[in-house]
Design an enzyme around this catalytic site. Structure first.
Site: not given
Length: 246
Positions: A170-172
Site C-alpha cells: 500500500h501507499c497513501e
C-alpha cells in the site's frame, strides 16, 4: 499468522522465525493448471481437436479454450498452485488483487492464521509519511532497491509448507506507488525462476491505501496519525525521494 517485521521497520525484522531460501531457488508448484479441465462434462478432458459437427475452425477452438483457461487463472495465485485465499475487491488495476481494510484487519487479528504463516505489509510511502503514522507491523520499503534487498536477496519461505506467506502493498491511496511496487516485485521474482515458479506467488494491494485504512481503523495504526505526502513541512524530503524514485 505471524507478521514478519516489528513496527519499527526493517532494522528490527524478526527473521529467525522464518525459513529463508536461496535467491533463485524455486519449489516446484502443484501443477494445478495442467490438471484443470474445461470440457462440459465433469472430469472430461478438453480436446484441442475440432469437435465433429461444429462449425468452428481449429484456431477458433484453440482461442476459446485459451480464453477459458485465462479467465480461470485470474482466481489462482501467481504460480497456479492454488486459489487466492483472501476475498478481493475491485481496484484500479485489473491485473492486481485488491483487498479491503476490513480484510486486512481480519489478517492482523489472526482470523486467517490457520492458513497464513506470515503476512508482510509493505508500506511504500516515504519515510516521513511512515513516521507520521503507519499500520502496526508494516515495514517501510519506499524504493525498489529496498524491496530487492529485504524480500529477494534472502527470500522468505514458510516453515510449514501447507501455509502461506502473503505480501500486502500500500501507499497513501494505493493509486500509484503501492501498485507499482507490487508489479516490480512480481517481475523481479519471475526473472529468477522457471515459469511459473515464484518465491511470492500471493500478492495483494490494500484498496484506498493508508488514508482509508487509518480513517476506519486508527487503533491498528501507530502512532495514530496520518501525514500526507504533500505535507507542507516536508517538501524537501518529498523532492529528494522523488529524485531517488526515478
Amino acid at each position: 499468522c505471524r507478521q514478519l517485521f516489528s513496527p519499527s521497520g526493517t532494522s528490527k525484522a524478526i527473521r529467525p522465525i522464518l525459513k529463508r531460501g536461496h535467491p533463485c531457488d524455486g519449489d516446484t508448484p502443484v501443477k494445478a493448471k495442467q490438471r484443470r479441465t474445461v470440457a462440459g462434462t465433469p472430469g472430461e478432458e478438453a480436446s484441442l481437436e475440432p469437435v465433429e459437427g461444429l462449425q468452428h475452425s481449429r484456431s477458433a477452438q484453440h482461442e476459446e479454450i485459451k480464453s477459458l483457461l485465462d479467465d480461470d487463472d485470474q482466481e489462482l495465485i501467481g504460480d497456479f498452485s492454488k486459489a487466492h485465499l483472501l476475498p478481493r475487491v475491485e481496484g484500479k488495476d485489473p491485473g492486481l488483487k485488491y483487498i479491503s481494510p476490513d480484510t486486512l484487519v481480519a489478517v492482523l487479528e489472526g482470523q486467517w492464521s490457520g492458513f497464513i504463516e506470515s503476512s508482510i505489509i509493505v508500506d511504500c510511502r516515504y519515510p516521513y509519511e511512515y513516521e507520521g503514522g503507519h499500520i502496526k507491523g508494516a515495514v517501510n520499503l519506499p524504493l525498489q532497491r529496498d524491496v530487492e534487498h529485504t524480500l529477494l536477496e534472502q527470500p522468505i519461505l514458510p516453515l510449514d509448507t501447507s501455509k502461506r506467506v502473503i505480501i500486502i502493498f500500500h501507499c497513501e491511496f494505493s493509486a500509484h506507488r503501492g501498485p507499482k511496487m507490487c508489479r516490480f516485485l512480481r517481475e523481479k521474482d519471475r526473472s529468477c525462476h522457471e515459469y511459473p515458479q515464484l518465491h511470492y506467488p500471493e500478492l495483494y494491494v490494500l484498496k484506498g491505501g493508508y488514508r482509508d485504512f487509518f480513517l476506519q481503523y486508527p487503533a491498528h495504526c501507530e502512532p495514530q496519525g496520518y501525514r500526507p505526502m504533500e505535507h507542507g513541512a516536508f517538501q524537501e524530503e518529498l523532492r529528494q525521494f522523488r529524485c531517488h524514485s526515478r
